[in-house]
Motif scaffolding. Sequence first.
Motif, PDB file in Angstrom:
ATOM      1  N   GLU A 382      18.771  -0.086 -31.650  1.00  0.00           N
ATOM      2  CA  GLU A 382      19.517  -0.485 -32.846  1.00  0.00           C
ATOM      3  C   GLU A 382      18.615  -0.470 -34.083  1.00  0.00           C
ATOM      4  O   GLU A 382      19.021  -0.017 -35.166  1.00  0.00           O
ATOM      5  CB  GLU A 382      20.106  -1.883 -32.641  1.00  0.00           C
ATOM      6  N   LYS A 385      17.970   3.126 -35.114  1.00  0.00           N
ATOM      7  CA  LYS A 385      19.146   3.698 -35.769  1.00  0.00           C
ATOM      8  C   LYS A 385      19.212   3.251 -37.232  1.00  0.00           C
ATOM      9  O   LYS A 385      19.521   4.034 -38.137  1.00  0.00           O
ATOM     10  CB  LYS A 385      20.415   3.271 -35.028  1.00  0.00           C
ATOM     11  N   TYR A 390      18.228   9.840 -35.627  1.00  0.00           N
ATOM     12  CA  TYR A 390      19.567  10.350 -35.332  1.00  0.00           C
ATOM     13  C   TYR A 390      19.805  10.573 -33.840  1.00  0.00           C
ATOM     14  O   TYR A 390      20.946  10.791 -33.410  1.00  0.00           O
ATOM     15  CB  TYR A 390      19.836  11.657 -36.102  1.00  0.00           C
ATOM     16  N   SER A 413      23.274   2.364 -28.571  1.00  0.00           N
ATOM     17  CA  SER A 413      22.995   3.555 -29.384  1.00  0.00           C
ATOM     18  C   SER A 413      22.092   4.547 -28.670  1.00  0.00           C
ATOM     19  O   SER A 413      21.748   5.591 -29.242  1.00  0.00           O
ATOM     20  CB  SER A 413      22.332   3.124 -30.698  1.00  0.00           C
TER      21      SER A 413
END
Length: 468
Positions: A382, A385, A390, A413
């Motif tokens: 997290e 991100k 990406y 993620s």
Amino acid sequence: MEAYIHHVLNEACHDFHLLPCSQLGENRPRDDDVAQRLRKLPRKTSPSRANKAMRGNPGDEMNAVCLPCNIKHTPWAWQDQHRALPGTGAARAVADTALPLGAPRGLHDSLAMNAARSGYRVFSANSTAACTELAKRITERLGAELGKSVVYQETNGETRVEIKESVRGQDIFIIQTIPRDVNTAVMELLIMAYALKTSCARNIIGVIPYFPYSKQSKMRKRGSIVCKLLASMLAKAGLTHIITMDLHQKEIQGFFSFPVDNLRASPFLLQYIQEEIPDYRNAVIVAKSPDAAKRAQSYAERLRLGLAVIHGEAQCTEQDMDDGRHSPPMVKNATVHPGLELPLMMAKEKPPITVVGDVGGRIAIIVDDIIDDVESFVAAAEILKERGAYKIFVMATHGLLSADAPRLIEESSIDEVVVTNTVPHEVQKLQCPKIKTVDISLILSEAIRRIHNGESMAYLFRNITVDD
């Protein structure tokens, strides 16, 4: 007597993958020449001489020598497998023991049987299909069969192990992958090792890709160093050698009283990065804590990539700031000895979570040795991100993936989690398609082969540094 001589020579030549002397037709020597050569046979024959005699010169018909009977064969008498290891089976029995002429048939058979026992066997200390998968892969690469044994739990929970074949005088390799029930796996390994020890196995080598209790290798409060206890138990059970992979702390090797080969999975993971991540040149290697910085630095230097370190996250597994070993326990109004004033240790205060390094617009690859409780990896993903990464990959050697790890990974993620098959995790892969597996049976099978043949292990540690 002549029949016995021919029997010995035929058995010995067959063991060297040669056509027996009796099948050489007119090139076969006279019986009195055979007897004379048998009497002159040296008592011991070195493997180097055996190899040299076995290879010979294909262009020289007088250079191919059948070592047991010391007779020069023509090249057409050799089979394709003539480069097999010499000095095994009946050939070793004849070469190492100069049998007197006229010896009874039973004596030769007994010697051949004893020589055959100097081979090796590979056993699996767990009978479940998921845990035997790695053992089957290793034996397939070795061209061997898995040893016959039965491992099961009785109704009262006790572990029972039965060895179904003779292991006397052999090198035995026990492959034990650690499932979720760690304590049962440890008992299976201990009981099987002890069963092989009492069955007169020559050497008992444990192949334990993931060594359990490796995180408990430091004193915590009033606890114990469980890893040291396990090492002592394995030695007492009869193990003489251990092959493992990526120990949590390399200093664990000092707990053992016998050799430990700590192999590395990083070459396989590096290969996966280069082959399976198309734009890996635009990646950055990330350490999710300062403790993992050395491992991340090794990956970054080998791939010629940048390095980033996440600093400030909670490290609930280490807790170095609260050692807690107070003896006697602290009392509020404790009396201090006059003149004894110790400096006060300042309490640690974790800084805000920061990322040291640029990850914006890049692929972030988080590396570690164990991925068990994935909450710290999810939190790191997290943060990355938010900093502009990406794509996020997590790579680790041992994928324990306990509790709700598959669900947390699927909802996070993280794009992909890559682990090796040191620990069975087929169920977790069904629950989360993001989990990928890298096979490391190749290096384990090569380690087994080299240890059995007495070869150097240095080839498996090429370009491995102390920090790796």
